[in-house]
Design an enzyme around this catalytic site. Sequence first.
Site, PDB file in Angstrom:
ATOM      1  N   HIS A  92     -22.175  23.139  -2.525  1.00 54.95           N
ATOM      2  CA  HIS A  92     -23.043  22.162  -1.861  1.00 54.95           C
ATOM      3  C   HIS A  92     -23.767  22.779  -0.678  1.00 54.95           C
ATOM      4  O   HIS A  92     -24.842  22.322  -0.298  1.00 54.95           O
ATOM      5  CB  HIS A  92     -22.221  20.948  -1.419  1.00 54.95           C
ATOM      6  CG  HIS A  92     -21.607  20.207  -2.555  1.00 54.95           C
ATOM      7  ND1 HIS A  92     -20.493  19.396  -2.426  1.00 54.95           N
ATOM      8  CD2 HIS A  92     -21.938  20.157  -3.875  1.00 54.95           C
ATOM      9  CE1 HIS A  92     -20.180  18.885  -3.594  1.00 54.95           C
ATOM     10  NE2 HIS A  92     -21.033  19.326  -4.487  1.00 54.95           N
ATOM     11  N   HIS A 132     -19.217  21.172 -14.060  1.00 56.48           N
ATOM     12  CA  HIS A 132     -19.175  20.059 -15.006  1.00 56.48           C
ATOM     13  C   HIS A 132     -18.419  20.429 -16.280  1.00 56.48           C
ATOM     14  O   HIS A 132     -17.905  19.550 -16.970  1.00 56.48           O
ATOM     15  CB  HIS A 132     -20.594  19.615 -15.346  1.00 56.48           C
ATOM     16  CG  HIS A 132     -21.283  18.924 -14.209  1.00 56.48           C
ATOM     17  ND1 HIS A 132     -22.509  18.304 -14.337  1.00 56.48           N
ATOM     18  CD2 HIS A 132     -20.915  18.738 -12.914  1.00 56.48           C
ATOM     19  CE1 HIS A 132     -22.864  17.785 -13.166  1.00 56.48           C
ATOM     20  NE2 HIS A 132     -21.909  18.037 -12.293  1.00 56.48           N
TER      21      HIS A 132
END
Length: 809
Positions: free
Chosen positions: A568, A320
Amino acid sequence: MSRILFILLLLIVTQLSELQAAAFSVRQNRFDEVPDLQTPAPLATSTESSKKPEKATSGLLKKCLPCSDGIRCVPQIQCPAHVRMESHEKPQICDLPAGKFGYCCETGQNHTAPKPETSPKERRSGFPTILSPAVLDEARRNFEHLMHGVAQIPVRRGFPDFAHGLVFHSTAKDDLHNFAISNSAIEQVMTTQLFGKKEQVPVEDFITNNVPIKFTETPLAHHCQPPPVCGNIRSVYRSMDGTCNNPEPQRSLWGAAGQPMERMLPPAYEDGIWTPRAHSSDGTPLLGARKISRTLLSDVDRPHPKYNLMVMQFGQVLAHDISQTSSIRLEDGSLVQCCSPEGKVALSPQQSHFACMPIHVEPDDEFFSAFGVRCLNFVRLSLVPSPDCQLSYGKQLTKVTHFVDASPVYGSSDEASRSLRAFRGGRLRMMNDFGRDLLPLTNDKKACPSEEAGKSCFHSGDGRTNQIISLITLQILLAREHNRVAGALHELNPSASDETLFQEARRIVIAEMQHITYNEFLPIIIGPQQMKRFRLVPLHQGYSHDYNVNVNPAITNEFSGAAYRMGHSSVDGKFQIRQEHGRIDEVVNIPDVMFNPSRMRKREFYDDMLRTLYSQPMQQVDSSISQGLSRFLFRGDNPFGLDLAAINIQRGRDQGLRSYNDYLELMGAPKLHSFEQFPIEIAQKLSRVYRTPDDIDLWVGGLLEKAVEGGVVGVTFAEIIADQFARFKQGDRYYYEYDNGINPGAFNPLQLQEIRKVTLARLLCDNSDRLTLQAVPLAAFVRADHPGNQMIGCDDPNLPSVNLEAWRA
């Protein structure tokens, strides 16, 4: 003597065979320590190597001559032009650390080497050098027809699609601004497509930026963003939006918020411009992303024997920090809907938005069929006009700064930063929750998908803060660290202004973030060999001089769209919330704490969540994806969610990522020619969803590789990630290890040595509530139960800490 020579020759041949096999070993169902995964190309091309000047050393080894003055020796992946060179054109081979080979690269990050004007390439590109009014007018009409004819069907609140859209959210104002920027880029792309069609421009010319026609003398010129005028290029503090980091006037936007991603290889757009990759190498349509996901990427519990969930969670904070894409939106800023309500069917072409790329779900899907779902919503990423104001392929937008600069803490604009500051003592605003500092609550009604959950959603420098409760935990930790540092600086320098205290604390926290990233986190991901080859290992003392004004620090599509999505696979489907003595108090399914941060208001939950992150193992990075992500992503109160694995595959095609095989070639490694080069079970599955190895999606292929020695990802992802962090280091003038000859805000030698003491373990101690967390593992990314990683008390003097006395004026 002849017998000895024969044995030595046999050893060389055996070593070559083993290296080629090792580079493409595919991950099994367990975590194995593997041999050094050296890319074999320089050794394998013996004919080519013989043409390069080398000097012999001893026995079996040869040492290459050094590169010429001013030319650096880099890994093959950092010299992409070599892919398009004939064997006799290849750069000189050179030596890298750890016994590796690279290229003496004169072409930098460019995809091609300069061609003489008389070359066939230039002759073939004999099209007009300006855009005619007829092309511009027709393109404008096409664009207006596309915009006005588009269906305005928004995503409804409460559905998984709505929550997914929040990963692109910043503020309503920013969303509308990005909508306008993307529309400008789309009009330029449509003009490029029309010009290419009318002039029959070869696809190769577009993907290699060999169409030198500018928009500058056309009505589309106003879409081009001129570089900002940098008033003080020697500013001690980096800008909030990343502008003016590079001192060259024409490069002052490099790495700034709102700038496009770069590419390691040219895109695989079918028209060379923006049409997504949709066909296999034999011309047949690629199989759907959901079909590939359910065939190859099942949920298997494979806890990592060494590393914990902190690796996964810090990795997301870092993601992020360096990237936030944006999806194309409706005119009012709403999310685009591509499927009928509840996903029963994809919308008809008459109703469908031009940015729709819905994911098809087959009738026999073992999960979604139970709910009648045949369509998963998927919208293409927003674009940004080409920085050179030239006809070019579509470039994806990144809304945050591309640097490792703690932008989730501070924002990526002056406006965002002001909304976070207390303007007292250099501190950030916090909410006092019965004596505990939490992030302030947000006034943004779109911060969370549920209006009820939104009442307890938090505000930070990043609009995705509430995505999952473990992310909120580290966002709180970093905000607290800023205020801790600001408070200490204020005590040391009581006359310092709020602005000085804020900027100094920010400068220190960014340096801490960079040091933890390069010193603790990154070696775990890519392994020690890649750290050495790409010059990423932090120094023990002194200053680094690796800054390169010619390196664009922007994130690459390959990193954002594939390699860094390896995280992920490391996600566990549940959090085992642990109390002070390690007892599991609660098991929380991750879909239940996505955009639902209410648990953070429980008094002991923050400490308990930190303990969970350093105690619970991460999942191994492999071809297994938790069902919490592949079936229930962002489900909210619904019985089903989205499939993140399918989204990742589809996103790679949207971004025009080339196939896995192309990146093997970029690394200097041999391409795969048969599925039989994989273990039999994986080979059988691959053959059911791909026609040839040339069709394998990059994200899928990367997950199938065996981990590099000392790392958690395979060799391809390790190289792509290493290249990216080399860009972040070499292209960031304010990187913490540079001296004041490079960095105007350089730390003095004493301060830099203090920064080098920081560890994530220290930050956990300094910023916990100390309610249930009194000790931490010395290596915070390693499981607390791993042999040799002892727990250490937060007050133990053997846990190093940064002495801020070095900042006393």
